[in-house]
Scaffold this motif. Sequence first.
Motif, short mmCIF file in Angstrom:
data_model
loop_
_atom_site.label_atom_id
_atom_site.label_comp_id
_atom_site.label_asym_id
_atom_site.label_seq_id
_atom_site.Cartn_x
_atom_site.Cartn_y
_atom_site.Cartn_z
N TYR A 142 10.41 13.34 5.84
CA TYR A 142 10.79 13.97 4.57
C TYR A 142 9.75 13.65 3.50
N SER A 143 9.14 14.71 2.95
CA SER A 143 8.12 14.50 1.92
C SER A 143 8.09 15.65 0.94
N THR A 144 7.90 15.34 -0.31
CA THR A 144 7.72 16.38 -1.32
C THR A 144 6.27 16.39 -1.81
N ALA A 145 5.38 15.69 -1.08
CA ALA A 145 3.98 15.60 -1.51
C ALA A 145 3.31 16.97 -1.51
N PRO A 146 2.50 17.26 -2.53
CA PRO A 146 1.80 18.55 -2.59
C PRO A 146 0.62 18.59 -1.61
N GLY A 171 10.05 6.74 -13.64
CA GLY A 171 10.56 8.07 -13.31
C GLY A 171 9.65 8.78 -12.35
N PRO A 172 10.05 9.94 -11.86
CA PRO A 172 11.22 10.74 -12.23
C PRO A 172 12.50 10.36 -11.48
N GLY A 173 12.44 9.38 -10.57
CA GLY A 173 13.61 9.07 -9.74
C GLY A 173 13.65 9.96 -8.50
N ILE A 174 14.44 9.55 -7.54
CA ILE A 174 14.54 10.28 -6.27
C ILE A 174 15.91 10.96 -6.20
N PHE A 192 -2.38 11.92 3.28
CA PHE A 192 -1.05 11.34 3.04
C PHE A 192 -0.01 12.44 2.86
N GLY A 193 1.26 12.02 2.77
CA GLY A 193 2.31 13.00 2.56
C GLY A 193 2.94 13.48 3.86
N ALA A 194 3.15 12.55 4.79
CA ALA A 194 3.82 12.89 6.05
C ALA A 194 5.27 12.44 6.04
N GLY A 195 5.69 11.83 4.94
CA GLY A 195 7.07 11.34 4.88
C GLY A 195 7.29 10.13 5.76
N MET A 196 6.27 9.32 5.92
CA MET A 196 6.36 8.14 6.78
C MET A 196 6.43 6.85 5.98
N GLY A 197 6.13 6.91 4.70
CA GLY A 197 5.92 5.71 3.89
C GLY A 197 7.14 4.82 3.73
N LEU A 198 8.23 5.36 3.20
CA LEU A 198 9.40 4.51 2.95
C LEU A 198 9.97 3.93 4.24
N PRO A 199 10.13 4.74 5.31
CA PRO A 199 10.57 4.12 6.57
C PRO A 199 9.61 3.04 7.05
N ASN A 200 8.34 3.21 6.76
CA ASN A 200 7.35 2.20 7.18
C ASN A 200 7.49 0.91 6.37
N MET A 208 -3.46 9.57 7.39
CA MET A 208 -3.40 8.12 7.19
C MET A 208 -1.94 7.62 7.14
N SER A 209 -1.02 8.51 6.71
CA SER A 209 0.40 8.15 6.73
C SER A 209 0.83 7.74 8.13
N ASP A 210 0.38 8.50 9.13
CA ASP A 210 0.74 8.20 10.51
C ASP A 210 -0.01 6.98 11.02
N GLY A 250 14.08 6.31 -12.96
CA GLY A 250 13.06 5.68 -12.13
C GLY A 250 13.60 5.07 -10.86
N THR A 251 12.68 4.49 -10.11
CA THR A 251 12.98 3.96 -8.78
C THR A 251 12.54 2.50 -8.71
N THR A 252 13.38 1.67 -8.11
CA THR A 252 13.01 0.27 -7.86
C THR A 252 13.18 -0.03 -6.38
N TYR A 306 0.84 -1.22 0.00
CA TYR A 306 0.00 0.00 0.00
C TYR A 306 0.87 1.26 0.00
N GLU A 307 1.90 1.27 0.82
CA GLU A 307 2.80 2.43 0.86
C GLU A 307 3.48 2.65 -0.50
N THR A 308 3.97 1.56 -1.11
CA THR A 308 4.67 1.72 -2.39
C THR A 308 3.68 2.03 -3.51
N1 ATP Z 1 8.29 6.10 -6.59
C1 ATP Z 1 8.81 7.31 -6.30
N2 ATP Z 1 9.23 8.13 -7.29
C2 ATP Z 1 9.75 9.34 -7.02
N3 ATP Z 1 9.88 9.83 -5.77
C3 ATP Z 1 9.48 9.08 -4.74
C4 ATP Z 1 8.92 7.78 -4.93
N4 ATP Z 1 8.64 7.25 -3.72
C5 ATP Z 1 8.98 8.18 -2.82
N5 ATP Z 1 9.50 9.27 -3.41
C6 ATP Z 1 10.06 10.48 -2.75
O1 ATP Z 1 10.42 10.12 -1.43
C7 ATP Z 1 9.72 10.94 -0.48
C8 ATP Z 1 9.41 10.14 0.77
O2 ATP Z 1 8.50 9.09 0.47
P1 ATP Z 1 7.58 8.54 1.64
O3 ATP Z 1 6.70 7.49 1.10
O4 ATP Z 1 8.46 8.18 2.79
O5 ATP Z 1 6.74 9.82 2.08
P2 ATP Z 1 5.50 10.52 1.33
O6 ATP Z 1 4.98 9.62 0.27
O7 ATP Z 1 5.93 11.87 0.92
O8 ATP Z 1 4.44 10.64 2.52
P3 ATP Z 1 3.65 9.41 3.22
O9 ATP Z 1 4.24 8.15 2.68
O10 ATP Z 1 3.88 9.59 4.67
O11 ATP Z 1 2.23 9.57 2.84
C9 ATP Z 1 8.49 11.42 -1.23
O12 ATP Z 1 7.95 12.61 -0.70
C10 ATP Z 1 9.06 11.62 -2.64
O13 ATP Z 1 9.79 12.83 -2.72
#
Ligand code: ATP
Lengths: 140, 117
Positions: free
Chosen positions: A91-95, A77-80, A103-111, B34-36, A128-130, A45-47
Amino acid sequence: MFSRVFPVQKGMFDTAGEASSKIKKILKKVGIPPDIVRDVAIAAYETELNLVIHSLGGELTLSVNPEIIELISQDVGPGINDVNMALKEGYSTAPDDVRDMGFGAGMGLPNVQRHCHEFQIASELGRGTTIRAKYFLKNN
Amino acid sequence: MKLAEVAALLDARALCCLGRLDEEVSAAFGSDMMSDVLAFMNEDTLLLTGLVNAHVIRTAEMLELRCIVFVRGKRVNEEIVELAEAQNVVLLTTEKTLYESCGVLFAGGLPGVKRKK
Ligand SMILES: Nc1ncnc2c1ncn2[C@@H]1O[C@H](COP(=O)(O)OP(=O)(O)OP(=O)(O)O)[C@@H](O)[C@H]1O
Ligand SMILES: [Mg+2]
């Protein structure tokens, strides 16, 4: 041993989570232990959300054999820019419109890291990202 | 705490899964993010939130949450209720705020969730 691919389109917030939901159902059906099913579902779900929110489009691949479950998120793409930063909580770049949806709290990847046994990420700007999350079914 | 007791303490109305109010939750979490929720909650727990959209139910599905309480008298449409019903997630709705709801449940003996790992 089987493998299934789930395409995920960018920006399709309405259907975000459908691939993960299918993955969860498949794993339940083939009798994977419930705690591992939950872990894979959370990572998926996070990915999946990241593919919808941050990528230009991609896919989730689920591979299962008697020893290992592997979940791969791959996009075009666009890659990180800074992977180490992206792996930090907060850390998040979510709008803003993504934040309004919860969403967009920067919790996803650590989770994702916390919910798998082995984690790998590779990213290249413009390509892109894998992400690979592995789960070991034996001795665990 | 039994879900029926949760509902009584919050003056909450059940929107679906009425037959499951005798089930118990061991801990709760309150957030509109929901992220948290994904990062902190565990299975069989209770979420209090003021956010109402389909992703709240999806999140509950992945985590196997037992119950969601919508606070601040938020309007919950039929689509959300149907989704929750399909996932076997009990939905409650209360006029109380998030702060007040959490306070009442905590004082009633329902602790906060502990992050698993
Ligand atoms: N598939 C991807 N392609 C490009 N950038 C990504 C991708 N996945 C994550 N990122 C970058 O990594 C950052 C951190 O991702 P992460 O999932 O931890 O947080 P988030 O998606 O911003 O918020 P949250 O997961 O808490 O809702 C994103 O804000 C984005 O900048
Ligand atoms: Mg994310």
